[in-house]
Design a protein around this motif. Structure first.
Motif, short mmCIF file in Angstrom:
data_model
loop_
_atom_site.label_atom_id
_atom_site.label_comp_id
_atom_site.label_asym_id
_atom_site.label_seq_id
_atom_site.Cartn_x
_atom_site.Cartn_y
_atom_site.Cartn_z
N TYR A 47 -11.72 -1.34 -13.93
CA TYR A 47 -11.96 -1.22 -12.49
C TYR A 47 -10.61 -1.11 -11.78
N PHE A 48 -10.55 -0.17 -10.85
CA PHE A 48 -9.28 0.19 -10.24
C PHE A 48 -9.07 -0.46 -8.88
N GLY A 49 -7.79 -0.68 -8.57
CA GLY A 49 -7.39 -1.09 -7.24
C GLY A 49 -7.15 0.11 -6.35
N PRO A 50 -6.78 -0.14 -5.10
CA PRO A 50 -6.61 0.96 -4.14
C PRO A 50 -5.33 1.76 -4.32
N GLY A 51 -4.41 1.25 -5.14
CA GLY A 51 -3.19 2.00 -5.41
C GLY A 51 -2.04 1.69 -4.46
N THR A 52 -0.85 2.01 -4.93
CA THR A 52 0.37 1.95 -4.12
C THR A 52 0.97 3.35 -4.10
N ARG A 53 1.17 3.88 -2.90
CA ARG A 53 1.77 5.21 -2.76
C ARG A 53 3.27 5.04 -2.67
N LEU B 179 -15.84 3.61 -10.04
CA LEU B 179 -16.66 3.95 -11.20
C LEU B 179 -18.00 4.52 -10.74
N PHE C 117 -7.66 11.03 -18.55
CA PHE C 117 -8.37 11.69 -17.46
C PHE C 117 -8.23 13.19 -17.51
N PHE D 275 -13.33 12.55 -11.37
CA PHE D 275 -12.56 12.61 -12.61
C PHE D 275 -13.43 12.19 -13.79
N PRO E 298 -4.87 10.57 -13.26
CA PRO E 298 -3.97 9.45 -13.61
C PRO E 298 -3.48 9.55 -15.06
N THR F 21 0.83 -1.20 0.00
CA THR F 21 0.00 0.00 0.00
C THR F 21 0.87 1.26 0.00
N HIS F 22 1.98 1.20 0.68
CA HIS F 22 2.92 2.32 0.75
C HIS F 22 4.34 1.79 0.59
N SER G 119 -9.74 7.91 0.59
CA SER G 119 -9.16 6.56 0.68
C SER G 119 -8.34 6.20 -0.56
N ARG G 120 -8.42 7.01 -1.63
CA ARG G 120 -7.63 6.88 -2.88
C ARG G 120 -8.23 5.91 -3.90
N GLN G 121 -9.13 5.05 -3.48
CA GLN G 121 -9.67 4.08 -4.43
C GLN G 121 -10.49 4.80 -5.50
N MET G 122 -10.18 4.53 -6.76
CA MET G 122 -10.89 5.12 -7.89
C MET G 122 -12.13 4.26 -8.14
N TYR H 54 -1.47 2.96 -14.20
CA TYR H 54 -1.53 4.40 -14.30
C TYR H 54 -0.68 5.02 -13.19
N GLN I 274 -0.45 8.48 -10.90
CA GLN I 274 -1.19 9.68 -10.52
C GLN I 274 -0.32 10.53 -9.60
N LEU J 182 -1.69 3.28 -9.79
CA LEU J 182 -2.98 2.59 -9.83
C LEU J 182 -2.96 1.49 -10.87
N LEU K 85 1.08 8.10 -6.78
CA LEU K 85 0.20 6.97 -6.52
C LEU K 85 0.14 6.14 -7.79
N TYR L 138 -15.38 8.89 -12.72
CA TYR L 138 -14.87 8.12 -11.59
C TYR L 138 -14.81 9.04 -10.37
#
Lengths: 113, 114
Positions: A103-109, B47, B104, B91, A43, A9-10, B42-45, A35, A37, A90, A88, B37
């Motif tokens: 559909y996106f995941g929560p991302g890595t910072r 839809l 985006f 976005f 992104p 996550t980080h 919480s950062r989650q993108m 992506y 961001q 994604l 970030l 989006y």
């Protein structure tokens, strides 16, 4: 129904180091897009993997590379890290190419010091 | 090259009221998709809604609806009965099925006040 997951996550790295980020797609999906961001921005597309091949690439240097495994999960590797790589990251998954929603995941910072 | 412009960096609305977020885009393609989006702290993108360019009917998803004007290349998002949980960055994104990449805008920060 598991969504898109990313790890870690980080992450904190120093300039010049290398980093690997991981992504598992949503159940039933076979395509993964990455992506970047930056803070306060939308992104930016890095690349996309489908059938274990890089199908599309955005305007990112060769320091950014990736891989897709037979189970459709994917890795993003960044070599020779620069301060400007702090962002970030994604991962998005979809079914096939072209028509389907990503559909996106929560991302890595990632923070590069 | 396609571009997406969101001209409202920040918007605010009172709970239960309606708010409209603007988006314009530029493309020479005839077949494409448009998305909104939502990205909470919480950062989650997440839809919100999708529109196919070949469909004249505007997409709706519960309290969210769009006003898609293809000739004007405009794609606004209307949020009705705003809720505190709608507070987030929104976005607008353009999708070319030939390249399969999302482009985006810079986002609109929406704050919903009680």
């Amino acid at each position: 129904d598991a969504g898109v997951t990313q790890s870690p996550t980080h992450l904190i790295k120093t300039r010049g180091q290398q980093v690997t980020l991981r992504c598992s797609p949503k159940s039933g999906h076979d395509t993964v897009s990455w992506y970047q961001q930056a803070l306060g921005q939308g992104p930016q597309f890095i690349f996309q993997y489908y059938e274990e091949e890089e199908r599309q690439r955005g305007n990112f240097p060769d320091r950014f590379s990736g891989h897709q495994f037979p189970n459709y999960s994917s890795e993003l590797n960044v070599n020779a890290l620069l301060l400007g790589d702090s962002a970030l990251y994604l991962c998005a998954s979809s079914l096939g190419v072209g028509q389907e929603t990503q559909y996106f995941g929560p991302g890595t910072r990632l923070l590069v010091l | 090259a396609q571009t997406v412009t969101q001209s409202q960096p920040e918007m605010s609305v009172q709970e239960a009221e309606t708010v409209t977020l603007s988006c314009t885009y530029d493309t020479s393609e005839n077949n494409y998709y448009l998305f909104w989006y939502k990205q909470p702290p919480s950062r989650q993108m997440i839809l919100v809604i999708r529109q196919e360019a070949y469909k004249q009917q505007n997409a709706t998803e519960n309290r969210f609806s769009v006003n898609f004007q293809k000739a004007a290349k405009s794609f606004s998002l209307k949020i009705s009965d705003s809720q505190l949980g709608d507070t987030a960055m929104y976005f607008c994104a353009f999708h070319n099925p030939n390249t399969d990449k999302l482009i985006f805008g810079t986002g609109t920060r929406l704050q919903v006040f009680p």
